[in-house]
Design a protein around this motif. Structure first.
Motif, PDB file in Angstrom:
ATOM      1  N   THR A 279       0.840  -1.208   0.000  1.00 15.34           N
ATOM      2  CA  THR A 279       0.000   0.000   0.000  1.00 15.34           C
ATOM      3  C   THR A 279       0.869   1.250   0.000  1.00 15.34           C
ATOM      4  O   THR A 279       0.585   2.220  -0.717  1.00 15.34           O
ATOM      5  CB  THR A 279      -0.934   0.005   1.222  1.00 15.34           C
ATOM      6  N   ALA A 280       1.933   1.243   0.809  1.00 16.48           N
ATOM      7  CA  ALA A 280       2.856   2.379   0.824  1.00 16.48           C
ATOM      8  C   ALA A 280       3.539   2.540  -0.528  1.00 16.48           C
ATOM      9  O   ALA A 280       3.739   3.667  -1.009  1.00 16.48           O
ATOM     10  CB  ALA A 280       3.888   2.199   1.927  1.00 16.48           C
ATOM     11  N   ALA A 281       3.898   1.417  -1.155  1.00 12.80           N
ATOM     12  CA  ALA A 281       4.530   1.474  -2.476  1.00 12.80           C
ATOM     13  C   ALA A 281       3.570   2.045  -3.509  1.00 12.80           C
ATOM     14  O   ALA A 281       3.961   2.833  -4.390  1.00 12.80           O
ATOM     15  CB  ALA A 281       4.999   0.083  -2.891  1.00 12.80           C
ATOM     16  N   LEU A 282       2.293   1.660  -3.418  1.00 14.22           N
ATOM     17  CA  LEU A 282       1.286   2.185  -4.355  1.00 14.22           C
ATOM     18  C   LEU A 282       1.100   3.681  -4.163  1.00 14.22           C
ATOM     19  O   LEU A 282       0.957   4.433  -5.139  1.00 14.22           O
ATOM     20  CB  LEU A 282      -0.035   1.449  -4.130  1.00 14.22           C
TER      21      LEU A 282
ATOM     22  N   TYR B 128      -2.924  10.794   0.265  1.00 17.06           N
ATOM     23  CA  TYR B 128      -2.547  11.761   1.298  1.00 17.06           C
ATOM     24  C   TYR B 128      -2.418  11.163   2.706  1.00 17.06           C
ATOM     25  O   TYR B 128      -1.603  11.646   3.503  1.00 17.06           O
ATOM     26  CB  TYR B 128      -3.569  12.904   1.342  1.00 17.06           C
ATOM     27  N   LEU B 129      -3.198  10.143   3.026  1.00 12.63           N
ATOM     28  CA  LEU B 129      -3.182   9.620   4.384  1.00 12.63           C
ATOM     29  C   LEU B 129      -2.239   8.443   4.575  1.00 12.63           C
ATOM     30  O   LEU B 129      -1.656   8.262   5.653  1.00 12.63           O
ATOM     31  CB  LEU B 129      -4.599   9.212   4.807  1.00 12.63           C
ATOM     32  N   VAL B 130      -2.077   7.633   3.549  1.00 11.37           N
ATOM     33  CA  VAL B 130      -1.213   6.455   3.677  1.00 11.37           C
ATOM     34  C   VAL B 130       0.241   6.816   3.992  1.00 11.37           C
ATOM     35  O   VAL B 130       0.855   6.169   4.857  1.00 11.37           O
ATOM     36  CB  VAL B 130      -1.311   5.583   2.402  1.00 11.37           C
ATOM     37  N   PRO B 131       0.858   7.832   3.332  1.00  9.70           N
ATOM     38  CA  PRO B 131       2.274   8.097   3.617  1.00  9.70           C
ATOM     39  C   PRO B 131       2.602   8.332   5.095  1.00  9.70           C
ATOM     40  O   PRO B 131       3.471   7.641   5.646  1.00  9.70           O
ATOM     41  CB  PRO B 131       2.577   9.323   2.751  1.00  9.70           C
TER      42      PRO B 131
ATOM     43  N   THR C  23       8.594  -0.096   4.970  1.00  6.81           N
ATOM     44  CA  THR C  23       7.372   0.703   5.105  1.00  6.81           C
ATOM     45  C   THR C  23       7.706   2.152   5.411  1.00  6.81           C
ATOM     46  O   THR C  23       7.118   3.082   4.837  1.00  6.81           O
ATOM     47  CB  THR C  23       6.487   0.116   6.221  1.00  6.81           C
ATOM     48  N   VAL C  24       8.654   2.363   6.322  1.00 12.53           N
ATOM     49  CA  VAL C  24       9.074   3.726   6.656  1.00 12.53           C
ATOM     50  C   VAL C  24       9.662   4.419   5.438  1.00 12.53           C
ATOM     51  O   VAL C  24       9.357   5.593   5.159  1.00 12.53           O
ATOM     52  CB  VAL C  24      10.095   3.705   7.810  1.00 12.53           C
ATOM     53  N   LEU C  25      10.508   3.695   4.703  1.00 10.36           N
ATOM     54  CA  LEU C  25      11.162   4.289   3.537  1.00 10.36           C
ATOM     55  C   LEU C  25      10.148   4.686   2.467  1.00 10.36           C
ATOM     56  O   LEU C  25      10.171   5.819   1.964  1.00 10.36           O
ATOM     57  CB  LEU C  25      12.184   3.315   2.958  1.00 10.36           C
ATOM     58  N   LEU C  26       9.248   3.773   2.134  1.00 12.97           N
ATOM     59  CA  LEU C  26       8.266   4.054   1.076  1.00 12.97           C
ATOM     60  C   LEU C  26       7.304   5.167   1.499  1.00 12.97           C
ATOM     61  O   LEU C  26       7.029   6.093   0.732  1.00 12.97           O
ATOM     62  CB  LEU C  26       7.488   2.786   0.743  1.00 12.97           C
TER      63      LEU C  26
ATOM     64  N   TRP D 150       5.640  10.903   1.368  1.00 12.95           N
ATOM     65  CA  TRP D 150       5.362  12.102   2.158  1.00 12.95           C
ATOM     66  C   TRP D 150       6.295  13.241   1.749  1.00 12.95           C
ATOM     67  O   TRP D 150       5.894  14.397   1.683  1.00 12.95           O
ATOM     68  CB  TRP D 150       5.537  11.785   3.641  1.00 12.95           C
ATOM     69  N   LEU D 151       7.539  12.893   1.435  1.00  9.99           N
ATOM     70  CA  LEU D 151       8.508  13.900   1.006  1.00  9.99           C
ATOM     71  C   LEU D 151       8.111  14.514  -0.335  1.00  9.99           C
ATOM     72  O   LEU D 151       8.179  15.736  -0.520  1.00  9.99           O
ATOM     73  CB  LEU D 151       9.903  13.275   0.909  1.00  9.99           C
ATOM     74  N   VAL D 152       7.684  13.677  -1.280  1.00 11.35           N
ATOM     75  CA  VAL D 152       7.258  14.191  -2.588  1.00 11.35           C
ATOM     76  C   VAL D 152       6.025  15.083  -2.407  1.00 11.35           C
ATOM     77  O   VAL D 152       5.930  16.172  -2.980  1.00 11.35           O
ATOM     78  CB  VAL D 152       6.949  13.039  -3.561  1.00 11.35           C
TER      79      VAL D 152
END
Length: 398
Positions: free
Chosen positions: A13-16, A306-309, A324-327, A332-334
Motif C-alpha cells: 500500500t505504501a509502495a502504491l 494523502y493519508l497512507v504516507p 514501510t518507513v522508507l516508502l 510524504w517527502l514528494v
C-alpha cells in the motif's frame, strides 16, 4: 503467516502511494508549479469596450473593500460596470450606489433581476441579467467578477492586453484568497493546490487539450464567444459555474487560459473552520456529479495519496518495518515538496507543508459531509439558496 501477510499488505500500500505521487509529479501537467501567471501582454491599437458584471447577494460586508477598486480601474477604453443585486437583505444595492457616489470612477448601474425561475441557479440568473444589460451597450469583452474581489488599478488593462496578445476567448485569474487566521493558513493554500491538481493550469491553456476550468472570481470573456457558447443559458443549472463556463467555451473550440493572480485578491474572510467547511462542502459533491461510486473512489483516492504516507511512517516505526518507513517517507517527502511552491505563493511558513495530510483529511470529511447534506435533501447552497437537483453541475470530462 498472517502477520507476514499484513506487513506485506502495508508495504505494498505504501509502495502504491509512492507510485501515485511519482505519477502526479511527472505526468499531471506540473500542477505543483505556481509560475503560470498572466500571459505576455501587448497593447491593442484600439482598446475594446468592456462590460463588467458583478453578481452580488448579501455582500455589504465586503463591498467597501472591493467595489471602489473596480470603479477605479485605469483602462484606456470604455467600461460600464453592472452590479446585480440578487435579492439581498443587507442593503447591498444601496451600499453599492453610495460607494459609487463617494468614490467616483467608472459608471455603475445597480439592478435586480428578481427571483430566478425554475432551472436556474441564483448566481447565474444574476449573471444573465447583468450580461443582458451589458450587451445593450455593445461591449467587445465581458468581465465577470465576484463582489468580494479587489482589483489593482491596472487589472482590467492587463487582462484585456493578455487576451488580445494571446488570442484567448477567456482569460481567468484565480484570485489570491485571504490567508490570515490559523484555519485559513491550513486550508486555503491547499484548496488552490487541490484545484490545480484536478485542473492543471498548463493543460487548460493548451489548444487541443480537453482540460477546462476557470476561476469564477475573475473571468474576462469575449462577448461574441459568450453569445456563441450561449453563456450563461447553456450552464444555467451549474453550481460550479466557472468550470462549466470554461468547458462550454472550450467545447465550442474556444481558447482559454487560467493562472494564478498577482494583483487580484479576494477580501472575503474565512476566520473559522466552520466558514471554510461550508465553503467547500456546499459544492464538493456536485463536483463529483452526485455519484456515490465517484464519491467512494474519491475517498479511497484521498486516503491512498494523502493519508497512507504518514500512516505508513508511523506503522513502520512502530513495527520496525524499514521498507514501510522508507516508502511512506518518500511519498510524504514528494507530497511535501510539491506543496511548498503554493505555500510560497501565499507567503506562508514552510512548516505547514508536512501538515498537508491533516488538511487533506479535513477535505475528505468535507466531501463526505457534502454528500450527506445532499441525501438529506439540502443539496448545494449559495447565499441562502439550496439546489438539490442531481444534475446541478456541469463538470469537466478529462
Amino acid at each position: 503467516m498472517g502477520q507476514t501477510a499484513r506487513v506485506s499488505a502495508i508495504v505494498w500500500t505504501a509502495a502504491l502511494s509512492l507510485a501515485a505521487w511519482l505519477w502526479l509529479l511527472l505526468f499531471q501537467g506540473c500542477f505543483w508549479r505556481t509560475d503560470v501567471r498572466l500571459p505576455p501582454e501587448r497593447d491593442p491599437a484600439h482598446w475594446p469596450s468592456v462590460g463588467v458584471v458583478v453578481p452580488a447577494r448579501d455582500e455589504a460586508e465586503v463591498l467597501p473593500a472591493s467595489l471602489p477598486s473596480l470603479l477605479a480601474q485605469d483602462y484606456p477604453g470604455h467600461v460600464d460596470v453592472f452590479l446585480v443585486d440578487d435579492g439581498s437583505s443587507d442593503g447591498t444595492g444601496d451600499l453599492a450606489r453610495e460607494l459609487a457616489r463617494r468614490a467616483g470612477g467608472l459608471p455603475l448601474t445597480v439592478s435586480s433581476p428578481g427571483e430566478p425561475p425554475a432551472g436556474w441557479t441564483g448566481k447565474l440568473w444574476a449573471v444573465r441579467h447583468g450580461i443582458a444589460l451589458a450587451r445593450a451597450r455593445g461591449p467587445e469583452y465581458l468581465l465577470l467578477t465576484d463582489a468580494d474581489i479587489a482589483h489593482e488599478p491596472d487589472s482590467l488593462r492587463r487582462l484585456v492586453a493578455a487576451a488580445h496578445a494571446g488570442g484567448f476567448d477567456v482569460v481567468s485569474q484565480m484570485a489570491r484568497l485571504r490567508v490570515e487566521s490559523l484555519w485559513e493558513r491550513l486550508v486555503v493554500p491547499a484548496f488552490v493546490y487541490f484545484f490545480a491538481q484536478l485542473y492543471p493550469f498548463r493543460r487548460i491553456g493548451r489548444r487541443g487539450a480537453r482540460t477546462a476550468a476557470a476561476a469564477g472570481g475573475c473571468v474576462l470573456l469575449r462577448a461574441e464567444t459568450a453569445e456563441r457558447a450561449r453563456i450563461p443559458d447553456a450552464i444555467r443549472h451549474a453550481v460550479i459555474d466557472d468550470v462549466a463556463l470554461a468547458r462550454a467555451v472550450k467545447g465550442g473550440g474556444g481558447h482559454i487560459w487560467l493562472g494564478l493572480a498577482e494583483r487580484v485578491d479576494s477580501v472575503r474572510p474565512y476566520p473559522r473552520l466552520h466558514d471554510l467547511w461550508r465553503m467547500v462542502s456546499r459544492s464538493a459533491y456536485a463536483q463529483l456529479r452526485h455519484h456515490p461510486l465517484v464519491l467512494l473512489g474519491t475517498v479511497l483516492g484521498l486516503a491512498l495519496v494523502y493519508l497512507v504516507p504518514p500512516l505508513a511512517v508511523v506503522v513502520g516505526l512502530a513495527t520496525g518495518g524499514a521498507a514501510t518507513v522508507l516508502l511512506g517517507g518518500l511519498a510524504w517527502l514528494v507530497m511535501t515538496g510539491t506543496y511548498v511552491p503554493m505555500l510560497r505563493y501565499y507567503r506562508q511558513p514552510l512548516w505547514l507543508a508536512p501538515l498537508l495530510p491533516f488538511t487533506a483529511f479535513l477535505y475528505l470529511l468535507m466531501t463526505v459531509d457534502s454528500a450527506v447534506q445532499h441525501y438529506r435533501g439540502r443539496g448545494a447552497a449559495w447565499k441562502g439558496r439550496t439546489y438539490a437537483r442531481p444534475d446541478a453541475v456541469v463538470g469537466e470530462e478529462r
